[in-house]
Design a protein around this motif. Structure first.
Motif, PDB file in Angstrom:
ATOM      1  N   THR A   8      -3.346 -14.926  17.192  1.00 36.63           N
ATOM      2  CA  THR A   8      -4.067 -15.373  18.769  1.00 36.63           C
ATOM      3  C   THR A   8      -2.812 -14.379  20.058  1.00 36.63           C
ATOM      4  OG1 THR A   8      -1.826 -16.578  18.010  1.00 36.63           O
ATOM      5  CG2 THR A   8      -3.461 -17.823  17.539  1.00 36.63           C
ATOM      6  N   ASP A   9      -1.541 -13.454  19.428  1.00 34.68           N
ATOM      7  CA  ASP A   9      -1.951 -13.862  20.229  1.00 34.68           C
ATOM      8  C   ASP A   9      -0.123 -14.269  20.573  1.00 34.68           C
ATOM      9  OD1 ASP A   9      -0.235 -11.045  22.083  1.00 34.68           O
ATOM     10  OD2 ASP A   9      -1.548 -11.289  23.056  1.00 34.68           O
ATOM     11  N   GLY A  10       0.661 -14.077  21.711  1.00 35.88           N
ATOM     12  CA  GLY A  10       1.025 -15.965  21.846  1.00 35.88           C
ATOM     13  C   GLY A  10       1.369 -16.603  22.314  1.00 35.88           C
ATOM     14  N   SER A  12      -2.038 -12.807  12.725  1.00 40.52           N
ATOM     15  CA  SER A  12      -1.907 -11.301  12.834  1.00 40.52           C
ATOM     16  C   SER A  12      -0.926 -10.406  14.007  1.00 40.52           C
ATOM     17  CB  SER A  12      -2.716 -10.079  12.025  1.00 40.52           C
ATOM     18  OG  SER A  12      -2.838 -10.379  10.413  1.00 40.52           O
ATOM     19  N   HIS A  13      -0.874 -11.457  15.062  1.00 38.67           N
ATOM     20  CA  HIS A  13      -0.246 -11.254  15.879  1.00 38.67           C
ATOM     21  C   HIS A  13       0.908 -12.467  16.591  1.00 38.67           C
ATOM     22  CE1 HIS A  13       1.213  -9.313  19.503  1.00 38.67           C
ATOM     23  NE2 HIS A  13       0.870  -9.095  20.373  1.00 38.67           N
ATOM     24  N   THR A  14       1.706 -12.355  16.803  1.00 40.05           N
ATOM     25  CA  THR A  14       2.210 -13.084  18.102  1.00 40.05           C
ATOM     26  C   THR A  14       2.975 -13.500  18.599  1.00 40.05           C
ATOM     27  OG1 THR A  14       2.016 -15.851  18.368  1.00 40.05           O
ATOM     28  CG2 THR A  14       3.099 -15.600  16.076  1.00 40.05           C
ATOM     29  N   HIS A  15       3.774 -13.558  19.553  1.00 38.64           N
ATOM     30  CA  HIS A  15       5.119 -14.192  19.522  1.00 38.64           C
ATOM     31  C   HIS A  15       5.783 -15.790  19.793  1.00 38.64           C
ATOM     32  CE1 HIS A  15       3.842  -9.332  21.293  1.00 38.64           C
ATOM     33  NE2 HIS A  15       3.177 -10.648  21.962  1.00 38.64           N
ATOM     34  N   ALA A  16       5.963 -15.946  18.275  1.00 42.19           N
ATOM     35  CA  ALA A  16       6.142 -17.931  18.198  1.00 42.19           C
ATOM     36  C   ALA A  16       6.879 -17.757  19.643  1.00 42.19           C
ATOM     37  CB  ALA A  16       6.735 -17.510  17.127  1.00 42.19           C
ATOM     38  N   VAL A  46      -2.522  -4.019  17.249  1.00 44.39           N
ATOM     39  CA  VAL A  46      -2.555  -5.006  18.020  1.00 44.39           C
ATOM     40  C   VAL A  46      -3.510  -4.627  18.799  1.00 44.39           C
ATOM     41  CG1 VAL A  46      -2.110  -6.995  19.109  1.00 44.39           C
ATOM     42  CG2 VAL A  46      -1.450  -5.488  16.949  1.00 44.39           C
ATOM     43  N   HIS A  47      -4.807  -5.499  19.691  1.00 50.90           N
ATOM     44  CA  HIS A  47      -5.884  -4.806  20.376  1.00 50.90           C
ATOM     45  C   HIS A  47      -7.164  -4.224  20.037  1.00 50.90           C
ATOM     46  CE1 HIS A  47      -2.857  -8.527  22.281  1.00 50.90           C
ATOM     47  NE2 HIS A  47      -2.396  -7.752  22.691  1.00 50.90           N
ATOM     48  N   MET A  48      -6.886  -3.323  20.667  1.00 50.03           N
ATOM     49  CA  MET A  48      -7.839  -1.518  21.007  1.00 50.03           C
ATOM     50  C   MET A  48      -9.047  -2.528  21.092  1.00 50.03           C
ATOM     51  SD  MET A  48      -5.501   0.509  18.559  1.00 50.03           S
ATOM     52  CE  MET A  48      -7.774   1.171  19.199  1.00 50.03           C
ATOM     53  N   MET A  79       2.639  -3.055  16.668  1.00 50.97           N
ATOM     54  CA  MET A  79       2.267  -2.227  17.593  1.00 50.97           C
ATOM     55  C   MET A  79       1.659  -2.705  18.946  1.00 50.97           C
ATOM     56  SD  MET A  79       3.001   1.869  18.856  1.00 50.97           S
ATOM     57  CE  MET A  79       3.525   2.212  20.807  1.00 50.97           C
ATOM     58  N   HIS A  80       1.424  -3.516  20.644  1.00 51.12           N
ATOM     59  CA  HIS A  80       0.270  -3.514  20.782  1.00 51.12           C
ATOM     60  C   HIS A  80      -0.207  -2.197  21.456  1.00 51.12           C
ATOM     61  CE1 HIS A  80       3.355  -6.718  22.405  1.00 51.12           C
ATOM     62  NE2 HIS A  80       1.465  -6.990  22.162  1.00 51.12           N
ATOM     63  N   ILE A  81      -1.732  -1.967  20.899  1.00 52.09           N
ATOM     64  CA  ILE A  81      -2.270  -0.269  21.710  1.00 52.09           C
ATOM     65  C   ILE A  81      -3.346  -0.325  22.128  1.00 52.09           C
ATOM     66  CG2 ILE A  81      -3.157   1.703  20.715  1.00 52.09           C
ATOM     67  CD1 ILE A  81      -1.041   1.507  18.505  1.00 52.09           C
TER      68      ILE A  81
HETATM   69 ZN   LIG Z   1       0.997  -9.627  21.901  1.00 48.56          ZN
END
Ligand SMILES: [Zn+2]
Length: 441
Positions: free
Chosen positions: A307-309, A70-74, A256-258, A219-221
């Motif tokens: 995973t995030d990037g 659900s969240h990455t920067h491939a 994303v994150h929280m 969005m990163h929050i």
């Molecule tokens: Zn990220």
């Protein structure tokens, strides 16, 4: 017209929907790109199918829905292991943004995405939610490989080799949306980077456009404490108070994150139906902290996992994240029952599909959904004895052996080998970028 049917006979199927179910000795029928049936293998009769049939025996294997990151920067896979042992601010400002300024290009994104997609497919990910530059290259790399993705219409106030202003990023994002809106593997989402890197006026424009285009926002929050103290210092409001005022907090949002979460934050996220994305490895690696998963769960907030990037992980193995999230939640709450194996797997399947607005298409093994399917072997040392297949999937995490992957009915991994990607060519390009990064430092 003759239809092609692929028939998978598996020892176990964990369909995710219905919840808390592990089917033993079942057969799944794929018709073209759709799941046509799931039935006990004892009831399977090839005579019921007039068209061409390919039968595959999946002995000692568990079938699960394709996993969703659900969240990455491939494309940042080319920066995996580039900046380790530093905290978020130094990582971003001193390492990542400077090297991106020098190297970012369409070729970089193409090669980095291919490297990432290879790793994701080999570890069971069939769909990912991406936030990066040159999104058209990401989309094309995904289409060529056959993987599903949500391409971020990434927006940031800083200039880069991709754009000179937030307005330009927005324009480019909308072009990507228009170009790929009817593609079966591609969706788009607005991806404003963060509250400290995108202006309020742009964020409120994004809130309106997301409704108009019917797309999600990613969005990163609340990734770290300084993000909140800076916002309070500069505006007198927390990031979530500001985002609420700008109409960003809706069911469309994937927050994303929280990591930093106060009681009042939970209340507003719950009431607005916001989805949260837990990225435990990234948060630990960059010294940000640990998202309090149990607090979101208590409220019934939809929790996904990413995973995030690779630059902040350094892996794209989503089952590793599922395992880590599960253990962290149990350790923090001192409650071994806080999250069962099915609930842990839901974060990387149906919860993610809901957050992406795709829950009627993917996220579970159900009739009429797209055939995004993963087979995992439980044959061998470390897998025997086997009392609970679903727990085995979670507790083995990144050590699970993914043998076969189908996306949209097409087999992309066959007996642990990539079908659509040339692994040697991908590795050669990664080596080339490694030397370019070293020369650029
Ligand atoms: Zn990220």
């Amino acid at each position: 017209m003759a239809h092609k049917n692929i028939v998978l006979h598996a020892d176990w199927i964990v369909p995710i929907v219905p919840a808390n179910v592990c089917l033993q000795d079942h057969t799944l029928v794929i018709r073209e790109n759709i799941i046509d049936d799931i039935l006990p293998t004892s009831q399977w009769n090839p005579k019921n199918y007039e068209d061409q049939i390919e039968e595959i025996q999946l002995k000692d294997k568990i079938l699960i829905p394709g996993l969703i990151n659900s969240h990455t920067h491939a494309a940042m896979s080319l920066f995996a292991n580039y900046a380790d042992d530093v905290s978020l601010k130094d990582w971003l400002f001193d390492y990542i943004w400077p090297i991106e300024n020098r190297l970012l290009s369409s070729n970089f994104v193409r090669d980095g995405t291919e490297l990432a997609v290879a790793e994701m497919l080999l570890t069971g990910t069939t769909c990912f939610n991406d936030m990066y530059f040159f999104g058209e290259e990401t989309a094309r790399a995904c289409i060529d490989a056959g993987i599903r993705s949500t391409i971020g219409m990434t927006i940031i106030d800083f200039s880069s080799n991709y754009g000179s202003s937030a307005e330009e990023y927005l324009r480019k994002g909308q072009i990507i949306h228009d170009k790929f809106k009817n593609h079966p593997l591609i969706t788009t989402a607005f991806a404003p980077h963060a509250i400290y890197s995108v202006s309020e006026s742009m964020l409120s424009k994004i809130a309106i456009l997301a409704e108009e285009l019917d797309v999600q926002i990613h969005m990163h929050i609340n990734e770290s404490n300084p993000e909140i103290s800076k916002s309070l210092e500069e505006t007198g409001n927390t990031p979530l108070q500001r985002l609420d005022r700008l109409n960003i907090l809706t069911e469309r949002l994937m927050a994303v994150h929280m990591v930093e979460t106060r009681e009042e934050d939970l209340e507003v996220l719950d009431s607005k139906g916001v989805n949260v994305v837990h990225c435990p490895t990234s948060n630990l690696k960059l010294g940000c902290g640990i998202m309090p998963l149990h607090k979101f769960k208590e409220r019934g907030i939809n929790i996904c996992i990413g995973t995030d990037g690779s630059a902040s992980n350094n892996s794209l193995n989503i089952l590793s994240e599922v395992k880590l999230a599960s253990l962290l939640a149990k350790g923090i709450t001192k409650n071994g029952s806080i999250l069962n194996a099915f609930e842990a797997l839901e974060m990387a399947t149906i919860n993610a599909a809901k957050a992406l607005g795709l829950s009627n298409q993917i996220g579970s093994l159900e009739k009429k959904k797209y055939a995004d399917i993963v087979a995992i072997s439980v044959n061998g040392i470390g897998s025997s004895p086997l009392f609970s297949p679903e727990n085995q999937l979670v507790s083995k995490g990144g050590q699970n052996k993914v043998t076969d992957v189908w996306v949209n009915g097409k087999r992309l991994v066959k007996n642990c080998e990539l079908v659509t990607l040339d692994i040697q060519s991908i590795l050669n390009k990664a080596k080339l970028w490694e030397s370019i990064v070293k020369e650029t430092q």
